[in-house]
Structure formats: C-alpha cells, structure tokens
Design a protein around this motif. Structure first.
Motif, short mmCIF file in Angstrom:
data_model
loop_
_atom_site.label_atom_id
_atom_site.label_comp_id
_atom_site.label_asym_id
_atom_site.label_seq_id
_atom_site.Cartn_x
_atom_site.Cartn_y
_atom_site.Cartn_z
N ASP A 106 0.84 -1.19 0.00
CA ASP A 106 0.00 0.00 0.00
C ASP A 106 0.87 1.25 0.00
OD1 ASP A 106 -2.39 1.33 0.06
OD2 ASP A 106 -2.49 1.40 2.24
N HIS A 107 1.93 1.24 0.81
CA HIS A 107 2.82 2.38 0.90
C HIS A 107 3.47 2.66 -0.45
CE1 HIS A 107 5.32 5.30 2.85
NE2 HIS A 107 6.41 4.75 2.36
N ARG A 108 3.96 1.58 -1.09
CA ARG A 108 4.57 1.74 -2.42
C ARG A 108 3.58 2.33 -3.40
NH1 ARG A 108 8.97 -2.00 -3.63
NH2 ARG A 108 8.40 -1.58 -5.78
N ALA A 109 2.35 1.82 -3.39
CA ALA A 109 1.34 2.26 -4.36
C ALA A 109 1.02 3.74 -4.15
CB ALA A 109 0.09 1.41 -4.21
N GLN A 110 0.84 4.15 -2.88
CA GLN A 110 0.49 5.54 -2.64
C GLN A 110 1.63 6.47 -3.04
OE1 GLN A 110 -2.52 6.10 -2.14
NE2 GLN A 110 -3.02 3.98 -1.65
N LYS A 111 2.87 6.04 -2.72
CA LYS A 111 4.04 6.84 -3.10
C LYS A 111 4.09 7.04 -4.61
CE LYS A 111 6.95 7.87 0.32
NZ LYS A 111 7.24 9.27 0.60
N ARG A 112 3.83 5.93 -5.34
CA ARG A 112 3.93 5.98 -6.79
C ARG A 112 2.87 6.91 -7.37
NH1 ARG A 112 3.71 0.71 -7.77
NH2 ARG A 112 1.51 0.84 -8.23
N ARG A 113 1.65 6.79 -6.83
CA ARG A 113 0.57 7.63 -7.36
C ARG A 113 0.83 9.10 -7.05
NH1 ARG A 113 -4.83 5.13 -5.17
NH2 ARG A 113 -5.84 6.58 -6.59
N LEU A 114 1.37 9.35 -5.85
CA LEU A 114 1.68 10.72 -5.47
C LEU A 114 2.74 11.31 -6.39
CD1 LEU A 114 0.44 12.33 -3.21
CD2 LEU A 114 2.39 11.80 -1.78
N ALA A 115 3.77 10.51 -6.67
CA ALA A 115 4.85 10.98 -7.53
C ALA A 115 4.32 11.25 -8.93
CB ALA A 115 5.97 9.93 -7.57
N LEU A 116 3.47 10.35 -9.44
CA LEU A 116 2.89 10.53 -10.78
C LEU A 116 2.10 11.84 -10.85
CD1 LEU A 116 1.57 7.06 -11.98
CD2 LEU A 116 3.10 8.63 -13.20
N LEU A 117 1.28 12.08 -9.82
CA LEU A 117 0.45 13.28 -9.81
C LEU A 117 1.33 14.52 -9.75
CD1 LEU A 117 -2.41 12.14 -7.48
CD2 LEU A 117 -2.70 13.10 -9.73
N GLU A 118 2.38 14.45 -8.92
CA GLU A 118 3.22 15.63 -8.78
C GLU A 118 4.02 15.88 -10.04
OE1 GLU A 118 5.28 15.16 -5.12
OE2 GLU A 118 3.59 16.00 -3.98
N MET A 119 4.39 14.82 -10.77
CA MET A 119 5.04 14.99 -12.06
C MET A 119 4.11 15.68 -13.03
SD MET A 119 7.59 12.12 -13.44
CE MET A 119 6.32 10.94 -13.70
N GLY A 120 2.81 15.37 -12.90
CA GLY A 120 1.82 16.00 -13.77
C GLY A 120 1.57 17.46 -13.44
N GLY A 121 2.27 17.99 -12.44
CA GLY A 121 2.16 19.40 -12.13
C GLY A 121 1.08 19.74 -11.13
N VAL A 122 0.45 18.75 -10.53
CA VAL A 122 -0.57 19.04 -9.52
C VAL A 122 0.13 19.19 -8.18
CG1 VAL A 122 -2.82 18.35 -8.68
CG2 VAL A 122 -1.98 17.43 -10.81
N THR A 123 -0.11 20.31 -7.50
CA THR A 123 0.48 20.48 -6.18
C THR A 123 -0.59 20.94 -5.22
OG1 THR A 123 1.14 22.64 -6.93
CG2 THR A 123 2.87 20.98 -6.76
N ARG A 124 -0.30 20.70 -3.94
CA ARG A 124 -1.24 21.14 -2.93
C ARG A 124 -1.01 22.61 -2.64
NH1 ARG A 124 -1.64 18.35 2.10
NH2 ARG A 124 0.53 18.92 2.34
N ARG A 125 -2.08 23.28 -2.21
CA ARG A 125 -1.97 24.70 -1.91
C ARG A 125 -0.89 24.96 -0.86
NH1 ARG A 125 -8.06 25.46 -1.92
NH2 ARG A 125 -7.59 23.41 -1.18
N SER A 126 -0.84 24.10 0.16
CA SER A 126 0.10 24.34 1.25
C SER A 126 1.54 24.24 0.75
CB SER A 126 -0.14 23.35 2.39
OG SER A 126 -0.08 22.04 1.89
#
Lengths: 226, 246, 63
Positions: free
Chosen positions: C35-55
């Motif tokens: 689960d940890h690996r999967a969440q890390k991977r999805r987070l990295a993919l999203l951040e590569m796509g330029g999506v960032t959190r406001r904070s």
C-alpha cells in the motif's frame, strides 16, 4: 398543551398516520414475521416436540429481523422529502423528535409483532403460557430492537446507504437482547432459572438502548446532514 | 505546542519517518527475546506443550480489545475535535485490530481441538471474541463502502463508540448465556493461577505484540495520510482539467 | 525434527498456531508495505503531472 409537547404530538400522529395509510410499515413487518416463522419448519422438519422446544427462539429471531428490516427507511424517507431538515431546525430538541418517531414506529410495527406472536406460537406448538411468555418478552424487548435499529436508520442517512451494510452493523449489537429475550421465554416454559431474572435484565437492556440509541441516532443525524 | 505540532498531518509524517525503523527494530528485538523464552517455557502439567499456544493467543486477544479501545479514543477525537488525524488513526487501526482478533480466534480453536476435542465450542470467551471480530468487519465494510472519507469517519466514529458501550454488555450477556447452557465441565483456557515460568514469556510476548501493533498502526496511518493526499490531488486535477466547467 | 518431537502429541496444532500467526503478521506487513509503495507511486505521478497542494505552493516548495 405545552409548546414543547405540541409539535412532538403532531410528529407522532403524522408518523402513525403515514405508517397506517401508506401501509409500508406494520403490515409488511407482520407478514415478514409470518413468512420467516412458516419457513422454519420446512428447514427443521415438522417435528412438533422439537418445534415446541426451539419455538421461542424462532419467534424471537423472526421478530428481530422483522423489526430491524422495517427500520431501514425511517429517517431516509424524511431526509429525501426535506422534512428531516425541518425537524432538526425546529426548536424541539432533535433527541426528543427522534424518541417520538421511535415511539410511533414501535407502535405501528413493534406492537403488531407482539400481537401476532400468540397466533404464530400455535404453529410452533407452544401452549398458552409459553405463547404468553414469548409475547411478554417481545413486548419488553422489541422497543430495545427499535432503539438499536434507530442507530442504523440514522447512519443510513449519514452514509446515504442502506440495506445489508446496516444489517451487518446493527445485528451484532442486538445479541444481548436476543440472549435475554429467549432466555426469559425459556425460563417461563422449562426453567431452570426463574422468569424474573432474565426478564428484568431484558427490561434494563431496553432502558439502556433507549438512552444510547436515541443519543447515537441524534449524533449520526447531525453529522450526516452537514 | 507539541500536541498541536503532532496534530498536523505533515508534521506527523516527518515524525513518523524516523520513528518507524527504530520502532520496527525494537519490535523485532523484543520478539526475538519473547520467542526464545517461549521455547524454553516448561509444559503445563495438564495441557502439556499446547500451553505454548497461549503465548500468541492471549496477546492477540489483548490486542483485539486494545484496537477497539484505540478506535474509540480516535472516535472521540473525530466527533469532539473534528480532527482529520483522528479519522486516520481510527481507519488505520480497524484492519490491524481485526487481524489480531482473527488470530485470537484461530489460535483459540487450534488450542481447543486437542483440549476440548473440537475446533469450536460456544465458550463464552471465544464467542465474545467472535462478536468483536464481526463488529470489526462491519466497521471495515463501512470504511470501504463510503467514498467521502470524512463522512465515513464520522459514521464509523459513532458506530465505534456505540460498540464500545455495547461490548462489555455483550461480553457479560454471553458469559451469562454460557453458564446457563453449559455446565462447568469445559476446561478453562489459562486457568486461575499462572506460574511465573509461564508468566514471564507471556508478558514479553504481550509487549512484543503491542509494539508490533503500534509499528503497524503508525505505518498504516502514514499510508492513509498519503492516500488522502492522492485523493485531494486527483480531485484538484479533475477540477483543473479543461472542460470541467470551472 | 527435534523441535517437532519435543512438543508432544499435539505438535501439529502448536506449529499450525505459530504458522498462522506468522502468516497473519506477514500478511499485514506485506499489505501495508505494498500500500505504501502504491500511494508513493501515485503521489509521484500526480506531482510529475504538475498538480500540487496549496500548502506546498504557499511554502514555496517545488512540486
């Protein structure tokens, strides 16, 4: 009439009328109870001695399922037509409104189950005392089932989901009521414990579930309507 | 100050990262000691070597109850303080608590087969643990079926607290029911007096299992925080996508 | 096997209990790890796509 009781009485009469006129509540509950009870001998066999021994348990299980399944839509219907919002926004405390709805629900679905019990007892080869004992324990125990089921009914508004999930969540909580309801019935029929011991505990469970059920249901509704 | 720091999910993550390896190492070390002590523990004069099952059965039972207690504390945090970290803690604890309750049931029934001659008896303790397990499964089902995490958290919190009130009542009812239906012929697991040569390994194993629970819980909480971040980011991505109308 | 014979007549049950415990714990660890690996991977993919959190943006950290 005091200003607090008036709206509660109106709510009570409205719920009773809805249950009787729409016909979704009490009648179907009793029909379900009848069908579950009639199904049992097909599974167990027509052995009258055996049925007489496990009859109270069968009647209790049937009443348990019937009273919980009819609760499913208690708040969901009010939520859909908006009246739940009106109830929760009014000056009347939500807890009292819920208690009123529960009382109306029990009167239209729980009480018919109790009245039907002596007749269904005939199918289960129960004599007069035994039927009376089961009916008496159901009279004391079905309010507890209503109050425990209230939590499930309120959660179904909060979760926007009903049916099997709620049955799964609520049924384990009814174990104590089932244990003492059946134990009190059996105590009156075969002993060995006196009828009073499990019966008073059953009444105590009903009072506990009155408090816990109403407050938990009110909390669930408040959370769910945000 | 310190509590507020901890309550921030980002702070929590940066604190969990260095803590986890140490906690895991400590767990492994205590487990090693516990297993050695377990191996050296003497046999029970009545139950023989099967008493060794107790060293995993009793700690699992303890953690099954500990898990629900933890969830109840987190439920208070959810309902009273509306804290997202409490939601995370409650959600992460449910599968772990359920796993240990399951372990308690399986080891209990494997212990019961040689002792009672059957895998399952409607013994009061086993039955209440079974009901606890069913309630864990209900809470997990609730978490999994409701999409919105904060809505699921509040519903699960109410259910957890109602369960916390009900579990002692259930336990007591089942005890009463059991004494009514079964004469006292059943061999009681554990027994009244535990000899120190058995008590010491039991305590060390209980400590090891507790540390294991805490390690797993911390790791699962971290996963849950990451999962919520992914969810937030995906919602933002969907909003920012061209043609979404915003 | 020495360990097996030292456990007496019910050795199979004892070994089975410990095996189930080991499997359950291994399953939990494996599930959390995957689960940890999967969440890390999805987070990295999203951040590569330029999506960032406001904070993250407010703190001036790069995605």
């Amino acid at each position: 009439m005091s200003p607090l009781l008036n709206p509660l009485l109106a709510l009570f009469l409205r719920d009773v009328r809805l249950a009787i006129r729409v016909g979704g509540g009490g009648g179907i509950g009793v029909l379900f109870f009848l069908i579950v009870t009639v199904l049992m001998p097909f599974a167990i066999g027509p052995d009258l001695a055996l049925l007489g021994r496990i009859g109270p348990a069968i009647l209790w299980l049937g009443a348990l399922l019937a009273s919980l399944l009819t609760l499913d839509r208690l708040f969901a219907a009010d939520h859909e037509d908006g009246s739940l919002d009106l109830i929760s926004m009014s000056e009347t405390p939500l807890e009292l409104a819920i208690a009123t709805k529960a009382a109306a629900h029990w009167l239209t679905t729980g009480l018919p189950l109790v009245i039907a019990t002596p007749f269904l007892g005939l199918f289960m080869n129960l004599d007069g005392t035994a039927s009376a004992a089961v009916a008496l324990t159901l009279l004391a125990g079905t309010p507890a089932l209503t109050f425990v089921g209230l939590i499930g009914a309120a959660l179904s508004v909060a979760l926007r989901r009903g049916g099997l999930l709620l049955a799964v969540l609520v049924l384990p909580l009814t174990v104590p009521v089932l244990i003492f309801g059946v134990a009190a019935s059996n105590a009156a029929i075969v002993g060995p414990v006196p009828f009073g011991t499990p019966f008073t505990i059953l009444c105590a469970l009903t009072l506990v579930s009155l408090v816990v059920g109403i407050f938990a249901a009110a909390a669930a509704l408040r959370q769910g309507m945000e | 100050m310190a509590l507020i720091d901890l309550a921030n999910p980002t702070r929590f993550l940066s604190l969990a990262r260095p803590t986890l390896p140490w906690l895991a190492g400590l767990t492994a070390a205590v487990f090693a000691v516990g297993l050695v002590l377990t191996h050296g523990a003497p046999d029970d004069y009545q139950q023989g070597a099967t008493v060794k099952i107790m060293f995993i059965h009793v700690p699992s039972a303890w953690l099954g109850m500990f898990g629900w207690t933890l969830m109840s504390a987190a439920a208070l945090g959810t309902l009273v303080w509306r804290h997202p970290l409490a939601d995370v803690a409650a959600k992460a604890a449910a599968p772990i608590g359920a796993a240990f309750t399951f372990l308690c049931l399986v080891t209990g029934s494997l212990w019961g087969r040689p002792m009672w001659g059957t895998y399952w008896v409607w013994d009061a303790r086993l039955t209440s643990v079974l009901l606890l397990f069913l309630m864990y499964l209900g809470v997990i089902a609730l978490w999994r079926t409701v999409e919105d995490p904060s809505r699921a958290a509040r519903a699960a919190a109410i259910l957890t607290l109602v369960g916390a009130i009900n579990l002692p009542i259930i336990k007591w009812s089942v005890d009463w029911w059991n004494t009514l239906h079964q004469p006292a012929s059943v061999v009681k697991l554990g027994g009244p007096a535990i000899h120190p040569t058995i008590l010491l390994p039991l305590m060390v194993m209980a400590l090891a299992f507790t540390l294991l629970f805490l390690t797993l819980h911390l790791a699962a909480m971290r996963n849950e925080i990451l999962r919520r971040r992914v969810r937030t980011l995906m919602l933002m991505q969907a909003q920012a996508a061209p043609g979404s109308g915003s | 096997m020495n360990l097996f014979s030292s456990l007496g007549p019910h050795a199979a049950f004892i070994v089975a209990a410990y095996a189930v415990a080991a499997l359950t714990v291994a399953g939990l660890i494996g599930w959390i790890w995957i689960d940890h690996r999967a969440q890390k991977r999805r987070l990295a993919l999203l951040e590569m796509g330029g999506v960032t959190r406001r904070s993250d943006r407010a703190a001036g950290r790069p995605a």
